[in-house]
Design an enzyme around this catalytic site. Structure first.
Site, PDB file in Angstrom:
ATOM      1  N   SER A   6       4.484   0.705 -13.623  1.00  0.00           N
ATOM      2  CA  SER A   6       4.615   0.632 -11.856  1.00  0.00           C
ATOM      3  C   SER A   6       6.203   0.611 -11.124  1.00  0.00           C
ATOM      4  CB  SER A   6       3.660  -1.109 -11.545  1.00  0.00           C
ATOM      5  OG  SER A   6       2.404  -0.459 -12.348  1.00  0.00           O
ATOM      6  N   SER A  43       1.745  -3.105  -6.270  1.00  0.00           N
ATOM      7  CA  SER A  43       1.153  -2.901  -6.955  1.00  0.00           C
ATOM      8  C   SER A  43       0.067  -2.409  -7.251  1.00  0.00           C
ATOM      9  CB  SER A  43       1.471  -3.610  -8.414  1.00  0.00           C
ATOM     10  OG  SER A  43       2.104  -2.511  -9.166  1.00  0.00           O
ATOM     11  N   LYS A  66       6.530   3.694  -8.855  1.00  0.00           N
ATOM     12  CA  LYS A  66       6.071   3.520  -7.620  1.00  0.00           C
ATOM     13  C   LYS A  66       7.271   3.398  -6.587  1.00  0.00           C
ATOM     14  CE  LYS A  66       1.361   1.113  -7.983  1.00  0.00           C
ATOM     15  NZ  LYS A  66       1.583   1.555  -9.458  1.00  0.00           N
TER      16      LYS A  66
END
Length: 367
Positions: free
Chosen positions: A76, A131, A79
């Site tokens: 993640s 997230s 991101k």
């Protein structure tokens, strides 16, 4: 003070093989697979992370690193690139209804519902605080679709000179061919910290989030926002294949230090805090081992086809265009020509047949 490269044995499990360029981005020393640290100061504290970078955000100086350009699954932390790419493209006040595809994304989710309406601003909070993989897909669809967003993200990575980064998903969910590096995560985070909206999302601890009826509270997954003095935030990530990854920054005494780590097998929060402490203690005292490079000039950034449409404040479903529109877009010049010939031929035949009928009726009327 000279820089000493301490070469260590590094496991390649979970990493992607890569070719080290003759001059790695950021400096020759950063091509080392082992620890690179300055002489004349204490060494950085130990960490279980396979790869890490400690840098001064203000100057871009890399203070220490280990396997800085090693390519690994980013989870993640990718991101950060999604947010940095899409924040300038999407109106934060635009309202959307997410698609079923977005709402049904696997992994960590904020809990989007097809029955609720969200501002793009809400989705960015969900992306960087909770997230949310569902929020990542909803943002990608709002940007014109997954394919367009991947083109935009990879173009942004190239603009930043984050050449170890290949984005295959907007969420960071593992996918073959996807990669980043501790150096690239540091580059992306540094660029993000210069964006006030990006910085607002990563620094927010808690926020209310819309629901089909009412709202609920979401909180930031970055534990150091509550534990580390001066923590600004950024992003953590984890998957079973990528293991733990993190990029974060803190500000003390008017100076900001950034730490990025990749492929950590366990609980990394205390280790990250120690790396940040070390960065603050040697900043301005140690010879840098490398440099976080500046983005390429706009003229050198290759334009991407299919630019996103201007943002609006209308409520629109974040879905792909209907099949009819897609078919129309795929129509070629040759198909248009053939169609015109067929239509023209049909009209000509109709006129001939009409004339023939009129002559027959006139002939009969004379009998």
């Amino acid at each position: 003070m000279p820089v000493t490269a301490l070469i260590a044995s590094v496991s390649l499990t979970g990493g992607t093989a890569y070719a080290t360029p003759s001059t790695p981005v950021g400096g020759e020393a950063l091509g080392s697979r082992g620890l690179v640290a300055p002489e004349g100061v204490k060494k950085p504290p130990k960490t279980q992370a396979t790869s890490f970078v400690i840098a001064d955000v203000d100057t871009g100086q890399v203070l220490a690193a280990k396997d800085a350009h090693g390519r690994y699954l980013p989870a993640s932390t990718l991101k950060t690139l999604t947010a940095l790419t899409l924040i300038p493209k999407l109106d934060k006040n635009r309202k959307i209804r997410p698609s079923k595809n977005a709402c049904n994304q696997e992994g960590t989710a904020v809990g989007l519902s097809v029955k609720a309406t969200y501002k793009v601003d809400d989705l960015f909070k969900a992306l960087m605080m909770s997230s949310g993989n569902d929020a990542a897909m909803a943002l990608a669809e709002t940007n014109g679709g997954l394919a367009q967003t991947m083109r935009d993200m990879n173009a942004e990575a190239k603009r930043l000179q984050a050449n170890d980064t290949v984005a295959k998903t907007p969420s960071g969910l593992d996918k073959p061919g996807q990669s980043s590096s501790a150096y690239d995560l540091a580059l992306i985070a540094r660029a993000g910290l210069a964006n006030p909206e990006f910085k607002r999302y990563i620094s927010t601890k808690t926020s209310t989030f819309p629901a089909p009826r009412g709202h609920y509270e979401i909180s930031n997954h970055n534990k150091l926002l509550w534990r580390y003095k001066g923590m600004v935030g950024v992003k953590n990530g984890w998957t079973s294949k990528a293991q733990g990854s993190f990029v974060g920054a803190a500000t003390r005494g008017g100076h900001t230090i950034l730490v990025s780590i990749m492929r950590h097998e366990g609980y990394f929060w205390e280790e990250v805090a120690d790396l940040l402490d070390w960065g603050f203690s040697v900043r301005g005292k140690a010879t840098p081992v490398g440099q976080l490079v500046d983005p390429l000039p706009a003229a050198q950034a290759a334009p991407q086809p299919g630019a996103s449409a201007p943002a609006t404040t209308q409520v629109t479903p974040a879905v792909q265009p209907p099949l009819l529109d897609t078919a129309a877009k795929k129509q070629t010049d040759s198909s248009r020509t053939i169609g015109a010939v067929v239509i023209g031929g049909g009209l000509l035949f109709g006129l001939i047949w009409l004339g023939y009928g009129i002559r027959r009726r006139r002939g009969r009327s004379r009998l």
